[in-house]
Enzyme design. Structure first.
Site, short mmCIF file in Angstrom:
data_model
loop_
_atom_site.label_atom_id
_atom_site.label_comp_id
_atom_site.label_asym_id
_atom_site.label_seq_id
_atom_site.Cartn_x
_atom_site.Cartn_y
_atom_site.Cartn_z
N CYS A 149 30.93 31.03 45.44
CA CYS A 149 30.12 30.63 44.28
C CYS A 149 29.00 29.68 44.67
O CYS A 149 27.95 29.66 44.03
CB CYS A 149 31.00 30.02 43.20
SG CYS A 149 32.04 28.70 43.81
N GLU A 208 34.49 27.51 35.34
CA GLU A 208 33.74 27.35 36.60
C GLU A 208 33.13 28.71 36.88
O GLU A 208 33.83 29.64 37.30
CB GLU A 208 34.67 26.92 37.73
CG GLU A 208 35.37 25.60 37.50
CD GLU A 208 34.47 24.38 37.69
OE1 GLU A 208 34.80 23.32 37.15
OE2 GLU A 208 33.43 24.51 38.37
P1 NAD Z 1 35.50 38.06 36.71
O1 NAD Z 1 34.83 37.22 35.71
O2 NAD Z 1 35.21 39.49 36.76
O3 NAD Z 1 37.09 37.96 36.59
C1 NAD Z 1 37.77 36.74 36.77
C2 NAD Z 1 39.15 36.84 36.16
O4 NAD Z 1 39.06 37.00 34.75
C3 NAD Z 1 40.00 37.98 36.65
O5 NAD Z 1 41.31 37.48 36.88
C4 NAD Z 1 39.98 38.96 35.49
O6 NAD Z 1 41.11 39.79 35.42
C5 NAD Z 1 39.94 38.03 34.32
N1 NAD Z 1 39.38 38.57 33.07
C6 NAD Z 1 38.39 39.50 32.96
N2 NAD Z 1 38.09 39.66 31.65
C7 NAD Z 1 38.88 38.83 30.94
C8 NAD Z 1 39.04 38.55 29.56
N3 NAD Z 1 38.28 39.14 28.63
N4 NAD Z 1 39.95 37.65 29.19
C9 NAD Z 1 40.72 37.02 30.11
N5 NAD Z 1 40.64 37.25 31.43
C10 NAD Z 1 39.72 38.14 31.85
O7 NAD Z 1 35.14 37.33 38.09
P2 NAD Z 1 35.34 37.89 39.55
O8 NAD Z 1 34.38 39.03 39.72
O9 NAD Z 1 36.78 38.08 39.83
O10 NAD Z 1 34.88 36.64 40.43
C11 NAD Z 1 33.61 36.48 40.97
C12 NAD Z 1 32.83 35.50 40.14
O11 NAD Z 1 33.46 34.22 40.13
C13 NAD Z 1 31.46 35.24 40.68
O12 NAD Z 1 30.53 35.25 39.62
C14 NAD Z 1 31.55 33.84 41.26
O13 NAD Z 1 30.39 33.11 41.32
C15 NAD Z 1 32.52 33.21 40.33
N6 NAD Z 1 33.10 32.02 40.96
C16 NAD Z 1 32.81 30.77 40.47
C17 NAD Z 1 33.29 29.63 41.09
C18 NAD Z 1 33.01 28.24 40.59
O14 NAD Z 1 33.76 27.33 40.88
N7 NAD Z 1 31.93 28.02 39.86
C19 NAD Z 1 34.12 29.77 42.18
C20 NAD Z 1 34.38 31.04 42.67
C21 NAD Z 1 33.89 32.16 42.02
#
Ligand code: NAD
Length: 491
Positions: free
Chosen positions: A270, A236
Site C-alpha cells: 500500500c 486502511e
Molecule cells: P479488497 O478491498 O478487494 O478486499 C479486502 C477484503 O475485503 C477481502 O478479505 C475481501 O474478501 C473483503 N470484502 C470484499 N468485499 C466486502 C464487503 N462488501 N464486505 C465485507 N468484506 C468484503 O482488497 P484487496 O484487493 O484484497 O487488497 C488490496 C488493497 O488493499 C489495495 O488497494 C491496497 O492498497 C490496500 N491495502 C491498504 C493498506 C493500508 O494500510 N492502507 C495496506 C495493505 C493493502
C-alpha cells in the site's frame, strides 16, 4: 447465503497458476455461531486484566516462534514468494513482543486519575472497557501481517477477535491458528472464518468494532455497512505515494531508494512509491541510472528465495497494471524497461517498469497501480512538485530526497500524507511502536492510528468514574455546576 460447507472457492497458486486450495465459505450462520462463542468467552478475557492477558500472549509468542518457518512458508505460498513473507514469523513475534512492552504504558498514559479541575471535590478515574468483538477483514497483500496488525492490539486490549482473511491468500491461517490453538485461553477469543465478501459482511453484522485493510471501493461499502450498524470502523485503504527528488539529490542514493520503494514486493504494497517527480535539471541522468538499476533486478521465477520480484499474488492485478500501462502509452508515455506481463511456470511476473513522458491525465498517475511501475515526471519548481504530489485522492505516505535533510524537511512538511520519508523511501516499518499517524484522503479513515502505542486505544471505550468526596450540591445552590461551566468544562 450458503450454509456451512455448501460453497467453496478454488484458490489459485500465484507461482504455478494452478488451483491448489479449496476455500470453504463460512455462511452467515457459521459466522454468527463463531461470533457468539467468542463474545461469550471475551467476558473472562476482559476480566482477567492486562497482566494476565499479557502472560497468555507471551505464551502465544513462544508458539509462533516454534512455527516461524511454517508460517513463512505458508505466507510465501500465498504471496508467491514475497521477500517479506519469509520474515512473517519474526514480524509476528515483533508485533506480539512489541505490545507486551507497550500495552500497559500506552493505557497508563491515557489514564486520568485525580481531582477534577472544574470541581475539585470530585475525583476522576479512567476505566477502559474493551469492545466485545473486533472484526478484522484483511487483504491479499502481506496477508499475515495485515491480518494481525490490528488483531494483536485488539486482543491485548481485551477484545475477542474474529478474522476474515482474503479469499485470495488463506494458507497462512493454517500454521497461524495452529499456534493460537496451542494456547487455549487465546483460542477461546481469537478465531477466523474463511470466505469472500458475503462472509465479510457477516463478520460486520456480528462485530462491535471493525478494522478493514483493503481497497477504496470495498472500504466505501464497509463504511456504509458499519454506519448502518452504528459501529466504529477503521479503514486502511490504498495509496498513490509520491516521491520528490530535488536537483541537489545524490543520484545514487535517490535511484536506490526510489527503485526499492517502487519495486519491493513487486509494488504490491500500500505504501509503494507510485509517482516519481524529479527536478528537470537532473531528470535525464536520474532516469538513465534508474533504468540501469531496474535492469539488474531479477525475478524469483526459479527459486522464490533467490530473485528480487515475485509474481502477481492476485492474477487480476496483472490486468489492472497492464491497463494502466496501455493507457499511459496511448497518451504518450514511453516505457524504458519491463512493461510486459511475463508468464513463467504459470506465474504472472513483471520486471521493474520505468516510464517517462507521463502526465496526471493518465491512470498510472492517478489510480493505485499496485505493480512494479516507476512513472517519472519532470518538475521545474518546488511549488510545482508539491502541487503534483498533493494532486491525489490518497495520502498514505510520501518521500522527499534532496541534497540535505535541511532542504528536504520543509518540502516534506508541505506534502499531504500520513508519513513523509525524508532522504529515503519505504520507512513505514520505522513507525511501528513509535509514532501514530493519520493518513490524508482515502488512505486512512476512522481517526485512530494503527501504528504507535496509542493504536490500542481504538479497541477500548474510555469510561470515566467520578466520585463526589464533598457534599452533593442541592438543587437550589448548584455552585459546582456553575463553577464547572464557568471554566468551560462540561459538568
Ligand atoms: P479488497 O478491498 O478487494 O478486499 C479486502 C477484503 O475485503 C477481502 O478479505 C475481501 O474478501 C473483503 N470484502 C470484499 N468485499 C466486502 C464487503 N462488501 N464486505 C465485507 N468484506 C468484503 O482488497 P484487496 O484487493 O484484497 O487488497 C488490496 C488493497 O488493499 C489495495 O488497494 C491496497 O492498497 C490496500 N491495502 C491498504 C493498506 C493500508 O494500510 N492502507 C495496506 C495493505 C493493502
Amino acid at each position: 447465503m450458503a450454509d456451512a460447507g455448501s460453497r467453496s472457492i478454488p484458490v489459485r497458486n500465484p507461482r504455478t497458476g494452478g488451483i491448489d486450495f479449496d476455500l470453504q465459505v463460512a455462511g452467515t450462520a457459521d459466522v454468527a455461531a463463531k461470533a457468539a462463542v467468542l463474545r461469550a468467552n471475551q467476558k473472562a478475557w476482559a476480566a482477567m486484566g492486562l497482566a494476565a492477558r499479557s502472560a497468555v500472549m507471551a505464551r502465544w509468542l513462544g508458539e509462533v516462534k516454534k512455527r516461524a518457518a511454517a508460517i513463512a512458508e505458508a505466507d510465501a505460498e500465498d504471496t508467491g514468494g514475497c521477500h517479506t513473507s519469509y520474515l512473517q514469523g519474526f514480524i509476528t513475534m515483533g508485533n506480539i513482543g512489541g505490545w507486551l512492552e507497550d500495552a500497559s504504558g500506552a493505557l497508563a498514559k491515557a489514564t486520568c486519575s485525580g481531582p477534577s479541575k472544574a470541581v475539585p471535590s470530585v475525583e476522576v478515574r479512567t476505566q477502559f472497557v474493551p469492545y466485545a468483538l473486533c472484526g478484522v477483514i484483511s487483504p491479499w497483500n502481506a496477508p499475515m501481517m495485515l491480518a494481525l496488525l490490528d488483531a494483536v492490539p485488539a486482543l491485548f486490549a481485551g477484545c475477542a477477535v474474529l478474522l476474515k482473511p482474503s479469499e485470495v491468500t488463506p494458507r497462512f491461517t493454517g500454521p497461524l491458528f495452529e499456534s493460537v490453538r496451542a494456547v487455549p485461553e487465546l483460542a477461546a477469543v481469537f478465531d477466523f472464518v474463511t470466505g469472500d465478501a458475503e462472509t465479510g459482511k457477516a463478520v460486520i453484522d456480528n462485530a462491535d468494532v471493525l478494522c478493514f485493510t483493503g481497497s477504496v471501493p470495498t472500504g466505501r461499502k464497509i463504511a456504509v455497512h458499519c454506519a448502518q450498524r452504528l459501529i466504529p470502523c477503521y479503514l486502511e485503504l490504498g495509496g498513490k505515494d509520491p516521491v520528490i527528488v530535488t536537483a541537489s539529490a545524490d543520484l545514487e542514493r535517490a535511484t536506490t531508494a526510489v527503485l526499492r520503494g517502487a519495486a519491493h514486493a513487486s509494488g504490491m504494497v500500500c505504501f509503494s512509491v507510485e509517482r516519481i517527480y524529479v527536478d528537470e535539471r537532473i531528470h535525464d541522468a536520474f532516469v538513465a541510472r534508474l533504468i540501469e538499476k531496474a535492469k539488474a533486478v531479477r525475478l524469483n521465477t526459479d527459486n522464490p528465495r533467490a530473485g528480487h520480484l515475485h509474481p502477481f499474488t492476485f492474477a487480476p492485478q496483472a490486468d489492472i497494471v497492464r491497463r494502466h500501462l496501455d493507457d499511459a502509452v496511448t497518451k504518450g508515455a514511453i516505457i524504458h524497461t519491463g512493461g510486459q506481463v511475463e508468464i513463467h511456470g504459470g506465474g504472472l511476473y513483471m520486471r521493474p517498469t520505468v516510464l517517462t513522458n507521463v502526465t496526471h491525465g493518465m491512470l498510472i498517475m492517478q489510480d493505485e497501480t499496485f505493480g512494479p511501475c516507476l512513472p517519472v515526471m519532470k518538475f521545474r519548481t518546488l511549488d510545482e512538485a508539491i502541487e503534483l504530489a498533493n494532486d491525489t485522492t490518497f495520502g498514505l505516505t510520501a518521500s522527499v530526497i534532496a541534497g540535505s535533510e535541511a532542504e528536504a524537511l520543509p518540502i516534506a512538511e508541505r506534502v499531504n500524507a500520513g508519513s513523509v520519508f525524508v532522504q529515503d523511501t519505504f520507512l513505514t516499518f520505522a513507525k511501528n511502536r513509535t509514532i501514530g499517524t493519520n493518513s490524508f484522503g482515502f488512505s486512512g479513515v476512522g481517526g485512530g492510528s494503527r501504528t504507535g502505542p496509542e493504536a490500542i486505544l481504538r479497541f477500548v471505550r474510555r469510561k470515566a468514574l467520578l466520585t463526589q468526596h464533598g457534599a452533593p450540591a442541592d438543587i437550589q445552590n448548584d455552585h459546582h455546576l456553575h463553577g464547572g461551566l464557568a471554566k468551560g468544562t462540561n459538568p
